[in-house]
Design a protein around this motif. Structure first.
Motif, mmCIF file in Angstrom:
data_model
loop_
_atom_site.group_PDB
_atom_site.id
_atom_site.type_symbol
_atom_site.label_atom_id
_atom_site.label_comp_id
_atom_site.label_asym_id
_atom_site.label_seq_id
_atom_site.Cartn_x
_atom_site.Cartn_y
_atom_site.Cartn_z
ATOM 1 N N PRO A 23 0.834 -1.215 0.000
ATOM 2 C CA PRO A 23 0.000 0.000 0.000
ATOM 3 C C PRO A 23 0.862 1.256 0.000
ATOM 4 C CG PRO A 23 -0.867 -1.610 1.559
ATOM 5 C CD PRO A 23 0.468 -2.147 1.086
ATOM 6 N N GLY A 24 0.523 2.191 -0.878
ATOM 7 C CA GLY A 24 1.284 3.429 -0.983
ATOM 8 C C GLY A 24 2.266 3.437 -2.140
ATOM 9 N N ASP A 25 2.539 2.256 -2.736
ATOM 10 C CA ASP A 25 3.417 2.204 -3.900
ATOM 11 C C ASP A 25 2.793 2.952 -5.074
ATOM 12 O OD1 ASP A 25 5.459 0.772 -2.743
ATOM 13 O OD2 ASP A 25 4.681 -1.183 -3.363
ATOM 14 N N ASP A 26 3.631 3.542 -5.895
ATOM 15 C CA ASP A 26 3.162 4.261 -7.074
ATOM 16 C C ASP A 26 2.609 3.263 -8.085
ATOM 17 O OD1 ASP A 26 2.851 5.809 -9.382
ATOM 18 O OD2 ASP A 26 4.562 7.074 -8.880
ATOM 19 N N LEU A 27 1.331 3.424 -8.433
ATOM 20 C CA LEU A 27 0.664 2.476 -9.335
ATOM 21 C C LEU A 27 1.242 2.494 -10.748
ATOM 22 C CD1 LEU A 27 -3.053 2.933 -8.221
ATOM 23 C CD2 LEU A 27 -1.463 1.137 -7.572
ATOM 24 N N ARG A 28 2.020 3.522 -11.065
ATOM 25 C CA ARG A 28 2.627 3.565 -12.397
ATOM 26 C C ARG A 28 3.602 2.418 -12.611
ATOM 27 N NH1 ARG A 28 5.184 9.405 -12.778
ATOM 28 N NH2 ARG A 28 5.777 8.797 -10.664
ATOM 29 N N TRP A 29 4.135 1.847 -11.517
ATOM 30 C CA TRP A 29 5.157 0.807 -11.653
ATOM 31 C C TRP A 29 4.583 -0.600 -11.490
ATOM 32 C CZ3 TRP A 29 7.695 4.047 -13.953
ATOM 33 C CH2 TRP A 29 8.054 5.287 -13.438
ATOM 34 N N LEU A 30 3.242 -0.718 -11.443
ATOM 35 C CA LEU A 30 2.636 -2.052 -11.427
ATOM 36 C C LEU A 30 2.898 -2.752 -12.759
ATOM 37 C CD1 LEU A 30 -0.882 -1.702 -9.748
ATOM 38 C CD2 LEU A 30 1.012 -3.120 -8.967
ATOM 39 N N ASP A 31 3.223 -4.047 -12.695
ATOM 40 C CA ASP A 31 3.429 -4.814 -13.913
ATOM 41 C C ASP A 31 2.171 -5.635 -14.179
ATOM 42 O OD1 ASP A 31 4.238 -7.111 -15.659
ATOM 43 O OD2 ASP A 31 6.163 -6.054 -15.572
ATOM 44 N N TYR A 44 4.697 18.980 -9.225
ATOM 45 C CA TYR A 44 4.014 18.011 -10.095
ATOM 46 C C TYR A 44 4.945 17.576 -11.227
ATOM 47 C CZ TYR A 44 0.472 15.995 -13.189
ATOM 48 O OH TYR A 44 -0.234 15.148 -13.998
ATOM 49 N N LEU A 45 5.654 18.532 -11.826
ATOM 50 C CA LEU A 45 6.584 18.213 -12.900
ATOM 51 C C LEU A 45 7.731 17.347 -12.373
ATOM 52 C CD1 LEU A 45 7.521 18.569 -15.821
ATOM 53 C CD2 LEU A 45 8.614 20.716 -15.137
ATOM 54 N N SER A 46 8.233 17.681 -11.188
ATOM 55 C CA SER A 46 9.292 16.894 -10.564
ATOM 56 C C SER A 46 8.846 15.449 -10.354
ATOM 57 C CB SER A 46 9.684 17.539 -9.228
ATOM 58 O OG SER A 46 10.484 16.678 -8.452
ATOM 59 N N HIS A 47 7.649 15.279 -9.805
ATOM 60 C CA HIS A 47 7.104 13.935 -9.563
ATOM 61 C C HIS A 47 6.907 13.183 -10.874
ATOM 62 C CE1 HIS A 47 4.844 10.759 -7.615
ATOM 63 N NE2 HIS A 47 3.800 10.990 -8.400
ATOM 64 N N LEU A 48 6.455 13.900 -11.894
ATOM 65 C CA LEU A 48 6.240 13.300 -13.207
ATOM 66 C C LEU A 48 7.546 12.760 -13.778
ATOM 67 C CD1 LEU A 48 3.758 13.048 -15.167
ATOM 68 C CD2 LEU A 48 4.649 15.055 -16.335
ATOM 69 N N GLN A 49 8.656 13.408 -13.427
ATOM 70 C CA GLN A 49 9.968 12.978 -13.899
ATOM 71 C C GLN A 49 10.530 11.808 -13.088
ATOM 72 O OE1 GLN A 49 12.099 14.744 -16.572
ATOM 73 N NE2 GLN A 49 9.926 14.844 -17.034
ATOM 74 N N GLY A 50 9.816 11.409 -12.027
ATOM 75 C CA GLY A 50 10.290 10.323 -11.177
ATOM 76 C C GLY A 50 11.215 10.782 -10.079
ATOM 77 N N THR A 54 10.571 14.316 -4.231
ATOM 78 C CA THR A 54 10.181 15.722 -4.105
ATOM 79 C C THR A 54 9.923 16.076 -2.649
ATOM 80 O OG1 THR A 54 9.149 15.592 -6.294
ATOM 81 C CG2 THR A 54 8.540 17.463 -4.916
ATOM 82 N N GLY A 55 10.552 17.129 -2.148
ATOM 83 C CA GLY A 55 10.402 17.545 -0.761
ATOM 84 C C GLY A 55 9.994 18.999 -0.659
ATOM 85 N N LEU A 56 9.654 19.415 0.559
ATOM 86 C CA LEU A 56 9.184 20.781 0.798
ATOM 87 C C LEU A 56 9.676 21.266 2.147
ATOM 88 C CD1 LEU A 56 7.281 23.191 0.029
ATOM 89 C CD2 LEU A 56 5.476 21.984 1.282
ATOM 90 N N GLN A 63 1.198 9.147 -2.584
ATOM 91 C CA GLN A 63 0.628 9.587 -1.306
ATOM 92 C C GLN A 63 1.403 10.768 -0.735
ATOM 93 O OE1 GLN A 63 0.546 6.102 1.202
ATOM 94 N NE2 GLN A 63 -1.611 5.736 0.753
ATOM 95 N N HIS A 64 2.700 10.748 -0.927
ATOM 96 C CA HIS A 64 3.533 11.847 -0.437
ATOM 97 C C HIS A 64 3.153 13.157 -1.126
ATOM 98 C CE1 HIS A 64 7.087 14.134 0.762
ATOM 99 N NE2 HIS A 64 7.290 14.415 -0.514
ATOM 100 N N MET A 65 2.847 13.089 -2.428
ATOM 101 C CA MET A 65 2.484 14.298 -3.146
ATOM 102 C C MET A 65 1.175 14.884 -2.638
ATOM 103 S SD MET A 65 5.023 14.977 -4.951
ATOM 104 C CE MET A 65 4.318 16.409 -5.770
ATOM 105 N N ALA A 66 0.253 14.036 -2.178
ATOM 106 C CA ALA A 66 -0.993 14.539 -1.590
ATOM 107 C C ALA A 66 -0.680 15.363 -0.347
ATOM 108 C CB ALA A 66 -1.924 13.372 -1.250
#
Length: 295
Positions: A51-59, A114-120, A123-125, A143-146
Motif C-alpha cells: 500500500p502506498g506504492d506508485d501504481l505507475r510501476w505495477l506490472d 508536479y513536474l518533478s514527480h512526473l519525472q520520477g 520531491t520535498g518541501l 501519497q507523499h504528493m498529496a
C-alpha cells in the motif's frame, strides 16, 4: 506559451493539484514529448505490491500470469532529489492585480512539484514561516504528493524570515547532493537570505533561486498612496509627491543585479519572476537544472 500558464487563470482553479496538472499539461503541450517524459528506468527486479506504492510501476503482465500485484523495482538512474524551499515571511502578503505573492508561490511550487514527480524525482518541501521551519523529507510516492499539496494549501505568510537557529532540518539527514529550488521575494534585513543560500551551496547542493516581484513594485508605482508599510517590521514609509519612480527603479535594479551576480559567483541559478507573468519560464528552468545535475 499556453494561456493555461497565466497566473490569473491558474489561481482561479481552487483545487491545487488540479491547477498544478493544468499548468504542466499546458507547458508540455508546447514541448516535444521526449523532453518531458518520465524518468529513464533500467529494470532491476520484481517485488510484491505494498500500500502506498506508485501504481505507475505495477506490472500488469505479471498480474495476468499470477493474479498477484508486483512492482517493477528499477534503478532510478536519471532521477534526482528536488527540495522546494518557500519563503513564507509576512512580506509575501504583497498583492498586485489581485495576485498575492504567496498565492503565486503556492501555485508555482505545486506546478514545479508536479513536474518533478512526473519525472520520477523524489520531491520535498521546506517552509520558512513565522520565524521557524517546517520540513517534509523528499519522497517519490503518490501519497507523499498529496501531503505536499496539503501543506502548500494551508500555509499562510507571517512573521519575519527564519533565524539560523532553526535551519537544522535543512542541513541534517543524508549528505546527498540535491537540487534546492528557493522561492522568495528576497526581502532581507542583514543578508540573512544570501547567507543561507551560500551555506546550502557549501554543502554541495545545486541551488535555483526564483525571485518574486510585482510589476508595480518593480517600477515604483505607488500612485494613489501617501505611505507604504513594511510588511515585516510594520514601519511606515512616507511617500513624497516628489518621489522619483525612475530613480527608485534604477536603485532597485542595481540592488537586484548585485544579488544576481553574487549568487552566480557562488554557482547558483537566479531568475526574476513577475507576478503578472506566466510560469512557463520556471518550469523550463527546472527541467534544465535537473538535466544539468544528471550529466
Amino acid at each position: 506559451m499556453s494561456n493555461l500558464l497565466k497566473p490569473e487563470i491558474l489561481l482561479a482553479v481552487k483545487d491545487l493539484p488540479l491547477a498544478a496538472k493544468t499548468a504542466v499539461d499546458g507547458f508540455m503541450a508546447g514541448m516535444h514529448a521526449a523532453k518531458v517524459k518520465g524518468a529513464g528506468l533500467e529494470f532491476s527486479q520484481y517485488r510484491s505490491y505494498q500500500p502506498g506504492d506508485d501504481l505507475r510501476w505495477l506490472d500488469w503482465k505479471m498480474y495476468a500470469r499470477s493474479d498477484r500485484y508486483y512492482i517493477r523495482e528499477s534503478e532510478m538512474e536519471t532521477s534526482i532529489e528536488i527540495s522546494f524551499l518557500l519563503d513564507a515571511s509576512n512580506s509575501m502578503r504583497h498583492t498586485e492585480n489581485g495576485i498575492m505573492k504567496m498565492d503565486y508561490a503556492r501555485y508555482l511550487i505545486a506546478s514545479l512539484g508536479y513536474l518533478s514527480h512526473l519525472q520520477g524525482d523524489a520531491t520535498g518541501l521546506a517552509v520558512l514561516h513565522q520565524g521557524a521551519l517546517f520540513a517534509m523529507a523528499a519522497r517519490r510516492e503518490a501519497q507523499h504528493m498529496a501531503r505536499f499539496y496539503y501543506q502548500l494549501e494551508k500555509i499562510q505568510p507571517g512573521g519575519v524570515f527564519t533565524a539560523p537557529m532553526h535551519y537544522r532540518d535543512l542541513f541534517s539527514g543524508p549528505h546527498k547532493r540535491k537540487l534546492i529550488v528557493f522561492v522568495t521575494d528576497y526581502y532581507e534585513q542583514e543578508g540573512e537570505i544570501t547567507t543561507l543560500l551560500e551555506t546550502l551551496v557549501a554543502l554541495g547542493h545545486e541551488v535555483m533561486v526564483l525571485h518574486l516581484l510585482g510589476r508595480r513594485e518593480l517600477n515604483g508605482d505607488y500612485s494613489g498612496y501617501d505611505a507604504v508599510e513594511d510588511l515585516e517590521t510594520g514601519r511606515q514609509v512616507e511617500l513624497s509627491r516628489h518621489t522619483n519612480p525612475e530613480e527608485y527603479t534604477k536603485r532597485l535594479e542595481q540592488y537586484m543585479e548585485q544579488i544576481r551576480i553574487r549568487l552566480l559567483q557562488k554557482g547558483m541559478y537566479y531568475r526574476r519572476l513577475i507576478l503578472q507573468e506566466p510560469m512557463d519560464a520556471a518550469l523550463r528552468d527546472l527541467l534544465n537544472q535537473r538535466n544539468k545535475m544528471k550529466r
